[in-house]
Design a protein around this motif. Structure first.
Motif, PDB file in Angstrom:
ATOM      1  N   PRO A 178      11.936  35.612   7.958  1.00  0.00           N
ATOM      2  CA  PRO A 178      11.266  35.419   6.658  1.00  0.00           C
ATOM      3  C   PRO A 178      10.673  34.013   6.520  1.00  0.00           C
ATOM      4  O   PRO A 178      11.406  33.045   6.289  1.00  0.00           O
ATOM      5  CB  PRO A 178      12.394  35.654   5.644  1.00  0.00           C
ATOM      6  CG  PRO A 178      13.644  35.303   6.393  1.00  0.00           C
ATOM      7  CD  PRO A 178      13.403  35.695   7.816  1.00  0.00           C
ATOM      8  N   VAL A 179       9.383  33.915   6.703  1.00  0.00           N
ATOM      9  CA  VAL A 179       8.683  32.634   6.600  1.00  0.00           C
ATOM     10  C   VAL A 179       7.484  32.776   5.665  1.00  0.00           C
ATOM     11  O   VAL A 179       7.036  33.889   5.377  1.00  0.00           O
ATOM     12  CB  VAL A 179       8.207  32.146   7.989  1.00  0.00           C
ATOM     13  CG1 VAL A 179       9.385  31.859   8.907  1.00  0.00           C
ATOM     14  CG2 VAL A 179       7.264  33.159   8.627  1.00  0.00           C
ATOM     15  N   GLU A 227      12.844  28.382   2.828  1.00  0.00           N
ATOM     16  CA  GLU A 227      14.289  28.242   2.652  1.00  0.00           C
ATOM     17  C   GLU A 227      14.923  27.360   3.725  1.00  0.00           C
ATOM     18  O   GLU A 227      14.668  27.540   4.919  1.00  0.00           O
ATOM     19  CB  GLU A 227      14.955  29.619   2.679  1.00  0.00           C
ATOM     20  CG  GLU A 227      14.479  30.554   1.586  1.00  0.00           C
ATOM     21  CD  GLU A 227      14.774  30.017   0.189  1.00  0.00           C
ATOM     22  OE1 GLU A 227      15.806  29.325   0.031  1.00  0.00           O
ATOM     23  OE2 GLU A 227      13.985  30.298  -0.724  1.00  0.00           O
ATOM     24  N   ALA A 228      15.783  26.460   3.291  1.00  0.00           N
ATOM     25  CA  ALA A 228      16.481  25.573   4.224  1.00  0.00           C
ATOM     26  C   ALA A 228      17.360  26.368   5.191  1.00  0.00           C
ATOM     27  O   ALA A 228      17.498  26.005   6.364  1.00  0.00           O
ATOM     28  CB  ALA A 228      17.325  24.569   3.454  1.00  0.00           C
ATOM     29  N   SER A 229      17.954  27.454   4.718  1.00  0.00           N
ATOM     30  CA  SER A 229      18.807  28.264   5.590  1.00  0.00           C
ATOM     31  C   SER A 229      18.013  28.839   6.759  1.00  0.00           C
ATOM     32  O   SER A 229      18.514  28.908   7.892  1.00  0.00           O
ATOM     33  CB  SER A 229      19.472  29.388   4.796  1.00  0.00           C
ATOM     34  OG  SER A 229      18.500  30.211   4.177  1.00  0.00           O
ATOM     35  N   THR A 230      16.780  29.230   6.513  1.00  0.00           N
ATOM     36  CA  THR A 230      15.932  29.755   7.585  1.00  0.00           C
ATOM     37  C   THR A 230      15.577  28.656   8.575  1.00  0.00           C
ATOM     38  O   THR A 230      15.547  28.878   9.791  1.00  0.00           O
ATOM     39  CB  THR A 230      14.651  30.380   7.003  1.00  0.00           C
ATOM     40  OG1 THR A 230      15.009  31.379   6.050  1.00  0.00           O
ATOM     41  CG2 THR A 230      13.795  31.006   8.082  1.00  0.00           C
ATOM     42  N   VAL A 231      15.315  27.460   8.068  1.00  0.00           N
ATOM     43  CA  VAL A 231      15.025  26.320   8.936  1.00  0.00           C
ATOM     44  C   VAL A 231      16.196  26.074   9.886  1.00  0.00           C
ATOM     45  O   VAL A 231      16.013  25.897  11.101  1.00  0.00           O
ATOM     46  CB  VAL A 231      14.743  25.050   8.105  1.00  0.00           C
ATOM     47  CG1 VAL A 231      14.668  23.814   8.998  1.00  0.00           C
ATOM     48  CG2 VAL A 231      13.464  25.210   7.316  1.00  0.00           C
ATOM     49  N   VAL A 232      17.414  26.080   9.350  1.00  0.00           N
ATOM     50  CA  VAL A 232      18.597  25.831  10.175  1.00  0.00           C
ATOM     51  C   VAL A 232      18.800  26.964  11.172  1.00  0.00           C
ATOM     52  O   VAL A 232      19.102  26.725  12.353  1.00  0.00           O
ATOM     53  CB  VAL A 232      19.840  25.634   9.289  1.00  0.00           C
ATOM     54  CG1 VAL A 232      21.109  25.552  10.133  1.00  0.00           C
ATOM     55  CG2 VAL A 232      19.680  24.367   8.447  1.00  0.00           C
ATOM     56  N   ASP A 233      18.622  28.206  10.743  1.00  0.00           N
ATOM     57  CA  ASP A 233      18.767  29.344  11.657  1.00  0.00           C
ATOM     58  C   ASP A 233      17.810  29.218  12.844  1.00  0.00           C
ATOM     59  O   ASP A 233      18.210  29.383  14.005  1.00  0.00           O
ATOM     60  CB  ASP A 233      18.486  30.662  10.928  1.00  0.00           C
ATOM     61  CG  ASP A 233      19.584  31.049   9.950  1.00  0.00           C
ATOM     62  OD1 ASP A 233      20.685  30.466  10.024  1.00  0.00           O
ATOM     63  OD2 ASP A 233      19.325  31.922   9.097  1.00  0.00           O
ATOM     64  N   ILE A 234      16.558  28.937  12.559  1.00  0.00           N
ATOM     65  CA  ILE A 234      15.558  28.809  13.620  1.00  0.00           C
ATOM     66  C   ILE A 234      15.897  27.649  14.540  1.00  0.00           C
ATOM     67  O   ILE A 234      15.801  27.756  15.775  1.00  0.00           O
ATOM     68  CB  ILE A 234      14.146  28.627  13.023  1.00  0.00           C
ATOM     69  CG1 ILE A 234      13.707  29.910  12.304  1.00  0.00           C
ATOM     70  CG2 ILE A 234      13.135  28.251  14.103  1.00  0.00           C
ATOM     71  CD1 ILE A 234      12.419  29.754  11.505  1.00  0.00           C
TER      72      ILE A 234
END
Length: 199
Positions: free
Chosen positions: A29-30, A48-55
């Motif tokens: 989700p970007v 979302e910061a959570s997506t940044v960390v996941d990637i």
């Protein structure tokens, strides 16, 4: 908004890995999908910061990317393709990926709150080093946990004992990653203080 600029390391000696990266994050989700900007570099816009960390942690496991994370404003409306985007977050990501090439874990964060950006980069660097050092068995066990499975379910999926899964997770530092991931998300979120005002 967050912009990730990611550059392939050792690109002159290795095959072009950009197509693999683009395919890997197709369903992530970007706001704007990863897009090749030049050579072996790609860029995405993320909310979302959570997506940044996941990637970031997925890329760190692969071990072939320098990861730059920029936080801040972007010029809106955003163009349809990421590489045409402009604004402070894009500039911060550009600076970050350049610094990431010589940073521990090949990760760097830049944004309005420079102290928090440095803290976020430190935590992400530690996590990146942790996940990059995992054995294939450790990575397989962690993938099961990330998918929401219990250790018993992971054992069945991996055709090993529950005790073996527990041992692999311990050696892989799964609990440390989970705690560090939560801290990294909070710090990345705070790199641009205006996000707190908006929320």
């Amino acid at each position: 908004m967050f912009v990730m600029t990611v550059d392939q390391r050792r690109s002159r000696r290795e095959r072009d890995r950009v197509p693999d990266l683009l395919a890997r994050f197709t369903d992530t989700p970007v706001v704007r999908s990863f897009d090749r900007t030049a050579g072996d570099e790609v860029q995405a816009v993320i909310a979302e910061a959570s997506t940044v960390v996941d990637i970031t942690l997925v890329l760190a496991e692969l071990g072939t990317w320098s990861i730059g994370i920029g936080a801040g404003a972007v010029e809106e409306p955003l163009p349809d393709v990421t590489r045409a985007g402009r604004g402070p977050a894009f500039e911060a990501a550009r600076e970050a990926v350049t610094l990431a090439k010589h940073a521990p874990g090949s990760v760097c964060v830049r944004g309005p709150d420079t102290d928090t950006a440095a803290d976020a980069a430190a935590v992400l660097s530690l996590l990146a080093v942790l996940v990059a050092r995992r054995s294939p068995e450790g990575r397989a066990a962690v993938e099961q946990m990330r998918a929401g499975r219990s250790q018993s379910e992971a054992a069945d999926a991996l055709a090993v004992s529950k005790q073996a899964v527990s041992q692999r997770l311990a050696v892989a530092g799964w609990q440390a990653e989970a705690a560090g991931r939560r801290t990294a998300i909070r710090l990345v979120e705070r790199v641009d203080p205006r996000r707190d005002v908006a929320s």
